[in-house]
Design an enzyme around this catalytic site. Sequence first.
Site, PDB file in Angstrom:
ATOM      1  N   CYS A 226       2.972   6.948   0.432  1.00  0.00           N
ATOM      2  CA  CYS A 226       2.754   7.970  -0.599  1.00  0.00           C
ATOM      3  C   CYS A 226       3.962   8.904  -0.688  1.00  0.00           C
ATOM      4  CB  CYS A 226       1.478   8.758  -0.309  1.00  0.00           C
ATOM      5  SG  CYS A 226       1.420   9.407   1.349  1.00  0.00           S
TER       6      CYS A 226
ATOM      7  N   GLU B 196       3.080   6.115  -5.311  1.00  0.00           N
ATOM      8  CA  GLU B 196       2.948   5.304  -4.102  1.00  0.00           C
ATOM      9  C   GLU B 196       4.008   4.207  -4.212  1.00  0.00           C
ATOM     10  OE1 GLU B 196       0.179   6.465  -2.501  1.00  0.00           O
ATOM     11  OE2 GLU B 196      -0.080   5.047  -0.862  1.00  0.00           O
TER      12      GLU B 196
HETATM   13  C1  SAM Z   1      -2.116   7.244   4.058  1.00  0.00           C
HETATM   14  S1  SAM Z   1      -3.439   7.083   5.153  1.00  0.00           S
HETATM   15  C2  SAM Z   1      -3.720   5.330   5.061  1.00  0.00           C
HETATM   16  C3  SAM Z   1      -5.074   4.847   5.503  1.00  0.00           C
HETATM   17  C4  SAM Z   1      -5.424   3.402   5.171  1.00  0.00           C
HETATM   18  N1  SAM Z   1      -4.325   2.505   5.287  1.00  0.00           N
HETATM   19  C5  SAM Z   1      -6.064   3.294   3.799  1.00  0.00           C
HETATM   20  O1  SAM Z   1      -5.428   2.759   2.896  1.00  0.00           O
HETATM   21  O2  SAM Z   1      -7.192   3.752   3.639  1.00  0.00           O
HETATM   22  C6  SAM Z   1      -2.650   7.329   6.656  1.00  0.00           C
HETATM   23  C7  SAM Z   1      -3.546   7.223   7.860  1.00  0.00           C
HETATM   24  O3  SAM Z   1      -2.728   7.354   9.027  1.00  0.00           O
HETATM   25  C8  SAM Z   1      -3.469   8.023  10.030  1.00  0.00           C
HETATM   26  N2  SAM Z   1      -2.471   8.517  10.995  1.00  0.00           N
HETATM   27  C9  SAM Z   1      -1.718   9.637  10.950  1.00  0.00           C
HETATM   28  N3  SAM Z   1      -0.860   9.667  11.992  1.00  0.00           N
HETATM   29  C10 SAM Z   1      -1.072   8.545  12.703  1.00  0.00           C
HETATM   30  C11 SAM Z   1      -0.501   8.000  13.883  1.00  0.00           C
HETATM   31  N4  SAM Z   1       0.476   8.628  14.534  1.00  0.00           N
HETATM   32  N5  SAM Z   1      -0.948   6.820  14.333  1.00  0.00           N
HETATM   33  C12 SAM Z   1      -1.953   6.161  13.677  1.00  0.00           C
HETATM   34  N6  SAM Z   1      -2.538   6.635  12.559  1.00  0.00           N
HETATM   35  C13 SAM Z   1      -2.110   7.806  12.077  1.00  0.00           C
HETATM   36  C14 SAM Z   1      -4.271   9.045   9.268  1.00  0.00           C
HETATM   37  O4  SAM Z   1      -5.404   9.453   9.991  1.00  0.00           O
HETATM   38  C15 SAM Z   1      -4.621   8.283   7.982  1.00  0.00           C
HETATM   39  O5  SAM Z   1      -5.859   7.648   8.087  1.00  0.00           O
END
Ligand code: SAM
Length: 588
Positions: A535, A572
């Site tokens: 994003c 995106e």
């Molecule tokens: C843009 S969202 C994408 C979620 C998923 N791919 C979707 O399309 O529904 C980013 C995700 O990364 C997670 N996140 C943030 N930092 C992270 C980290 N260091 N390791 C793993 N996940 C993380 C957040 O909680 C969030 O759910």
Amino acid sequence: MSSLTPVRLDVKPMPSTSGANSQSVEGSSVAQPSSLNINASSDRDPPERKRKPSRSPSPSAARDAIKLSKEAEAGPSRPLPSKQARPDGKQSAQDRNKAKKRQKALRKQWAEQVAKTGEKPIHHDIVEMLGADVVERLIKEGKEFEERMERKEYTLTIDRLSSYGEGLAISPDRDWVIAIPHALPGELVRAYVFSNERLYAKARLVEVVERAPLRQEAACQYFKSCAGCQYQHLGYDEQLRIKRDVIIKAYKHFSNLPPDLIPDIAPTLPSPEQFGYRTKLTPHFELPFQIRAFHRSKGKKSLPAVQPELQIGFDRIDGPGVLDIEECPLATRVINEALPDARQSVKSNISSFKNGATLLLRDSLRSHDPEDVACEVVRDHNASVRERVDSMKFENPAGAFWQNNRSILPSVIAYVRQAIVDHPPAPSSDDSKRYLVDTYCGSGFFALCLADLFEKVSGVELSKDSIKYAKTNVQLNGIKNADFLAGSAENIFSQISFPSHMTTVVIDPPRRGCDVPFLEQLRKLSPHLIVYVSCNVHTQARDIGWLLEADPDYKIVSIRGADFFPQSHHVESIAVLHKPNKPAGPPL
Ligand SMILES: C[S@@+](CC[C@H](N)C(=O)[O-])C[C@H]1O[C@@H](n2cnc3c(N)ncnc32)[C@H](O)[C@@H]1O
């Protein structure tokens, strides 16, 4: 539109018709691109990271910039540092010293910000508009915070759009750029400068004197004042074209890659719904001072007899504070229908809220039955929300991340599927099994929608709640080949034993992009295919530049924007990286 050459007007700044009263004129004022809380979940919060300054921005850049601008500027009501403090017009030694200290503090603060988050995208526009030599000279002479424009009205010709959708013009009286939300390239506008940043000023649009032929009426009654949308005054094809340009610019300036390694950016994938698509709305509000005084008094003061006025909505671009919003044409129908009740419940219970609280309205399917198209609104962060993507069923916590534009998800999944199908593992003596690692997986959107293409899929996600739901979604869809791990994304690499030449990794991080430890682990795993969904195309370009520098065997086979947020500047970006001749190797 962006091909116009900068025009320097020899027009004298016009006397202000508005004085300092930003409310009395049409247009905008303290808006920041990042002030749009388009996805207010914590996954958007940037952590500290150590990177080379040249490696570029993260989402926190804009937020840090606000901090910086708050330091650098006092807001419309604070008087300008008085250059006329003495009758002879000269600054006193004391004033000069103060100014020097201030400049030093600003430079230090800026350097710290860049070290942490990289340069802001607008800097590259400034260099192109003023010329690299001018920018270099200003910086060398220590004037990058000093050539500030006065707070008053100017007549300006707009040269181009910034990556956050502001019209950019060159100052008529100095080497400085001015950013004006809602102004379009080629337009002659009157704009009121209200603050200065590094090498540019921010202004609100007062009047469009000469309109761009592309300008159209915005559908929303709040467009002129609300910081939520940037492009309602443009047709949809033009919005898609602008978003493609943003991706082109991001890869040019933030990837550090030679142009021949960057493929042609494909046309932006359109959103089937251009209004009424947002399945999540988070209007916010500030407590009236009477209620704050009541809280501070710890029961000694009583609540005001008459309910104080309350603004519930989004940040304004035409002044500080919150713009009261009774409907949002970007939100789905059920959210708009639920909004009056949600607003009323806040007003009726205002003393129970903290200052700066946010309302949550999530559109949820009433059931997973494909015949049932009814939706309902969920307001409790811990309640679950139902979604469907093609034939896949999902549940996820209302307060956690889920993609906010339901209408575009089938075409995004189709595009990613095709990229995977088009890039099979290199032929080897192994069978043709394939494996998927879905990093930053949320409640399993990519992992589960793609699971049928793979022998086994593994997902990793920081939010324990989302992982709990990802496991529920495995059951819900009768999937047998998926497992999920709660933890930081880089932790997954030590836990999987997929053969790298048969492994695809999907990356979908928050706006800040990937952390260096993650990228290092990814390079070590060396999957034959990477699909990076982001994003924030600026951090995506930075991360992909890093990866290609670390492992030149990767080729970027495609980059394409997907318009998850029509009417806004957000885009995106989906990048596909492939190692064409990745040889078979032992499992990790
Ligand atoms: C843009 S969202 C994408 C979620 C998923 N791919 C979707 O399309 O529904 C980013 C995700 O990364 C997670 N996140 C943030 N930092 C992270 C980290 N260091 N390791 C793993 N996940 C993380 C957040 O909680 C969030 O759910």
